[in-house]
Design an enzyme around this catalytic site. Structure first.
Site, short mmCIF file in Angstrom:
data_model
loop_
_atom_site.label_atom_id
_atom_site.label_comp_id
_atom_site.label_asym_id
_atom_site.label_seq_id
_atom_site.Cartn_x
_atom_site.Cartn_y
_atom_site.Cartn_z
N ASN A 72 0.80 -1.23 0.00
CA ASN A 72 0.00 0.00 0.00
C ASN A 72 0.83 1.27 0.00
O ASN A 72 0.34 2.34 -0.39
CB ASN A 72 -0.93 0.01 1.22
CG ASN A 72 -2.11 -0.91 1.04
OD1 ASN A 72 -2.39 -1.37 -0.06
ND2 ASN A 72 -2.80 -1.20 2.13
N LYS B 190 9.49 -22.82 -27.82
CA LYS B 190 8.79 -22.21 -26.69
C LYS B 190 7.35 -21.87 -27.05
O LYS B 190 7.07 -21.35 -28.13
CB LYS B 190 9.52 -20.94 -26.26
CG LYS B 190 8.81 -20.08 -25.24
CD LYS B 190 9.58 -18.80 -24.98
CE LYS B 190 8.79 -17.83 -24.12
NZ LYS B 190 7.61 -17.28 -24.81
N ASP C 208 4.48 -19.25 -26.63
CA ASP C 208 4.45 -17.84 -26.26
C ASP C 208 3.71 -17.70 -24.94
O ASP C 208 2.96 -18.58 -24.52
CB ASP C 208 3.80 -17.01 -27.36
CG ASP C 208 4.52 -15.68 -27.57
OD1 ASP C 208 4.83 -15.03 -26.55
OD2 ASP C 208 4.79 -15.32 -28.72
N GLU C 209 3.92 -16.56 -24.29
CA GLU C 209 3.42 -16.40 -22.92
C GLU C 209 1.90 -16.46 -22.83
O GLU C 209 1.35 -16.87 -21.80
CB GLU C 209 3.92 -15.08 -22.32
CG GLU C 209 3.40 -13.82 -22.97
CD GLU C 209 4.20 -13.39 -24.18
OE1 GLU C 209 3.95 -12.28 -24.68
OE2 GLU C 209 5.08 -14.16 -24.64
N LYS D 68 5.66 -18.98 -33.71
CA LYS D 68 4.79 -17.92 -34.22
C LYS D 68 3.91 -18.47 -35.34
O LYS D 68 4.32 -19.39 -36.03
CB LYS D 68 5.64 -16.75 -34.75
CG LYS D 68 6.66 -16.19 -33.77
CD LYS D 68 6.03 -15.42 -32.64
CE LYS D 68 7.09 -14.83 -31.73
NZ LYS D 68 6.50 -14.03 -30.63
N HIS E 89 13.38 -14.49 -18.83
CA HIS E 89 13.63 -13.49 -19.87
C HIS E 89 14.26 -12.24 -19.25
O HIS E 89 13.82 -11.77 -18.20
CB HIS E 89 12.32 -13.15 -20.59
CG HIS E 89 11.82 -14.26 -21.44
ND1 HIS E 89 11.72 -14.18 -22.81
CD2 HIS E 89 11.41 -15.52 -21.12
CE1 HIS E 89 11.26 -15.32 -23.29
NE2 HIS E 89 11.06 -16.15 -22.28
N LYS F 121 1.86 -16.45 -32.50
CA LYS F 121 1.73 -16.85 -31.10
C LYS F 121 0.35 -17.42 -30.79
O LYS F 121 0.20 -18.22 -29.87
CB LYS F 121 2.05 -15.68 -30.18
CG LYS F 121 1.17 -14.45 -30.36
CD LYS F 121 1.39 -13.42 -29.24
CE LYS F 121 2.78 -12.86 -29.27
NZ LYS F 121 2.98 -11.84 -28.19
N HIS G 249 8.62 -16.86 -17.97
CA HIS G 249 8.38 -15.67 -18.78
C HIS G 249 7.96 -14.53 -17.86
O HIS G 249 7.30 -14.74 -16.85
CB HIS G 249 7.31 -15.93 -19.84
CG HIS G 249 7.31 -14.89 -20.92
ND1 HIS G 249 6.73 -13.65 -20.75
CD2 HIS G 249 7.83 -14.88 -22.18
CE1 HIS G 249 6.89 -12.94 -21.86
NE2 HIS G 249 7.55 -13.66 -22.74
N ARG G 250 8.34 -13.29 -18.24
CA ARG G 250 8.09 -12.14 -17.38
C ARG G 250 6.97 -11.23 -17.89
O ARG G 250 6.99 -10.03 -17.65
CB ARG G 250 9.37 -11.33 -17.19
CG ARG G 250 9.96 -10.78 -18.48
CD ARG G 250 11.20 -9.93 -18.21
NE ARG G 250 11.73 -9.34 -19.43
CZ ARG G 250 12.61 -8.34 -19.46
NH1 ARG G 250 13.06 -7.84 -18.32
NH2 ARG G 250 13.04 -7.85 -20.60
N THR H 38 10.66 -19.01 -30.16
CA THR H 38 9.24 -18.92 -29.82
C THR H 38 8.41 -19.19 -31.06
O THR H 38 8.63 -18.56 -32.10
CB THR H 38 8.91 -17.52 -29.27
OG1 THR H 38 9.80 -17.23 -28.19
CG2 THR H 38 7.48 -17.45 -28.79
#
Length: 473
Positions: free
Chosen positions: A123, A201, A203-204, A175, A327, A177, A294-295, A173
């Site tokens: 907070n 990979k 994708d996220e 594609k 990442h 995606k 993954h971020r 990654t």
């Protein structure tokens, strides 16, 4: 009025808004080895002294509230309170300060990033006395680190599992995606792995959508992994994204991945949450799965320069919570990342001991007391011409991940993978021979392309591609 109330009033109890600096600004305090230390970039509201602003951060993120309460007398606030012990102005910025705050370890539950963040970045970030607040860095004490498992396996164990040494690992990654069927998705995975990549990979945002349910994707990707392994003689993997709407569903997906015999799963640790991530990391260690992180959502938190939280803090939190890859930006691709600052938190991910170095954004010396390291993943807008710079910047202990830089090859996915593998092997060979990758990188790639038509085609396609925009903030 009761006798007890009279006694309290007689010793000076007074309602009203507190002056935080009287109790929480303690420049004479000597920090302890067991304290969690935080460096906040504080922008006070006009008229608020920096000492009061720093003290308010310490108070509101620990034991403080806006007024005196009776129950203050039932505990030892001096033992449990956070303390702002040093304030310094930020060079070149008007009305910005770095406030250093020390938190006693008793404030935090063992092994819980969730609890640590709820206090330190809770907070207080909406506190009215502050125009803006950013957490720049944390020093995690050894005693607290030892309450965490950390990464499921770490860098050395991963290399041993994969039997791959002396070079960065290569990924891609898949594609587009979103939108592929599970069978077509698995075909793309197979072609990339057969062409020479170590990993592909999800994708996220690939979870379990109507066009491709997670179980179908897992099955077709597992088939692609085993077929490519049989053909190449190399261990392969695909980051199967186990992220889900509930922790129970996430764990069900991880269990299915283990039953299939694949080597690695994936989690979106910020959108999924630290509690879920830590649970998954524990499962992965117990069951021999690597964990790719993954971020997604990080830029919502870390992109503003004066409010939020720097990614180095999120990187430290990930190392505590658990992940074998994360990442980290590329320095050279389409996503933001300054070289020295990026390498600062890359070292915090990989190394066991990192010295304070303000030029790289590292505010505190950090000893990880043998907690396993995390491989940084360079991903986002990179292609074969970036390979020398990436190899030189990130070194061997990294994952270089080319999505469009693999699948955008004019001859198809497998030739795109071949081009990246040839470029990487050429850069590693040149580096090992003592050549300067930063100065001779383009020449090294041109030489390699003479005996690799796949690399030559990739070089031609991406020779003009750059992601260069002037920084506006």
């Amino acid at each position: 009025m009761s006798p007890q109330t009279e006694t309290k009033a007689s010793v000076g109890f007074k309602a009203g808004v507190k002056d935080y600096k009287l109790n929480y600004y303690t420049p004479e305090y000597e920090t302890k080895d067991t304290d969690i230390l935080a460096a906040f970039r504080v922008t006070p509201q006009p008229g608020v002294p920096p000492e009061e602003a720093g003290a308010s951060v310490a108070a509101e993120s620990s034991t403080g509230t806006w007024t005196t309460v009776w129950t203050d007398g039932l505990t030892s606030l001096d033992r449990y309170k956070g303390r702002c012990y040093h304030i310094e102005p930020v060079a070149g910025e008007e009305n910005q300060y770095i406030a250093y705050v020390a938190y006693p370890l008793d404030l935090f539950e063992e092994g819980s990033v969730t609890n640590m963040f709820t206090s330190i970045v809770g907070n207080v970030f909406g506190f009215k006395a502050l125009r803006a607040l950013r957490l720049e860095d944390l020093r995690i004490p050894n005693a607290y680190i030892k309450t965490f498992q950390g990464p499921p396996h770490g860098i050395q164990v991963e290399r041993d599992k994969l039997n791959k040494y002396g070079r960065p690992l290569l990924g891609c990654t898949i594609k587009p995606k979103l939108g592929l069927s599970a069978k077509n998705y698995g075909r793309a995975v197979y072609e990339c792995l057969r062409g020479g990549l170590d990993f592909t990979k999800d994708d996220e945002n690939v979870n379990s959508q109507p066009f491709m349910r997670w179980r179908d994707r897992f099955l077709f990707c597992a088939e692609a992994i085993f077929k490519s392994q049989a053909e190449t003689g190399e261990i392969k993997g695909h980051y199967l994204n186990a992220t889900a709407g509930t922790c129970e569903e996430m764990m069900k997906r991880a269990v299915f991945a283990r039953e299939l015999g694949v080597p690695i799963v994936m989690h979106d640790y910020l959108t999924g949450g630290f509690t879920a991530n830590t649970s998954l990391a524990h499962y992965c260690r117990d069951n021999g799965l690597l964990l790719h992180i993954h971020r997604a959502m990080h830029a919502v938190i870390d992109r503003q320069k004066n409010h939020g939280m720097h990614f180095r803090v999120l990187a430290k939190a990930l190392r505590l919570s658990g992940g074998d890859h994360v990442h980290s930006g590329t320095v050279v691709g389409k996503l933001e990342g300054e070289r020295d600052i990026t390498l600062g938190f890359v070292d915090l991910l990989r190394d066991d001991f990192v010295e304070k170095d303000r030029s790289r954004g590292i505010y505190f010396t950090q000893d990880w007391v043998s907690l396993p390291g995390v491989l940084p993943v360079a991903s986002g807008g990179i292609h074969v011409w970036h390979m020398p710079a990436l190899t030189e910047i990130f070194g061997d202990d990294s994952v270089l991940q080319f999505g469009g830089g693999t699948l955008g090859h004019p001859w198809g996915n497998a030739p795109g993978a071949v081009a990246n593998r040839v470029a990487l092997e050429a850069c590693v060979k040149a580096r090992n021979e003592g050549r300067d990758l930063a100065r001779e990188g383009n020449e090294i790639i041109r030489e390699a392309s003479k005996w690799s038509p796949e690399l030559a085609a990739a070089c031609e396609v991406w020779k003009e591609i750059k992601f260069e925009f002037p920084a506006m903030d």
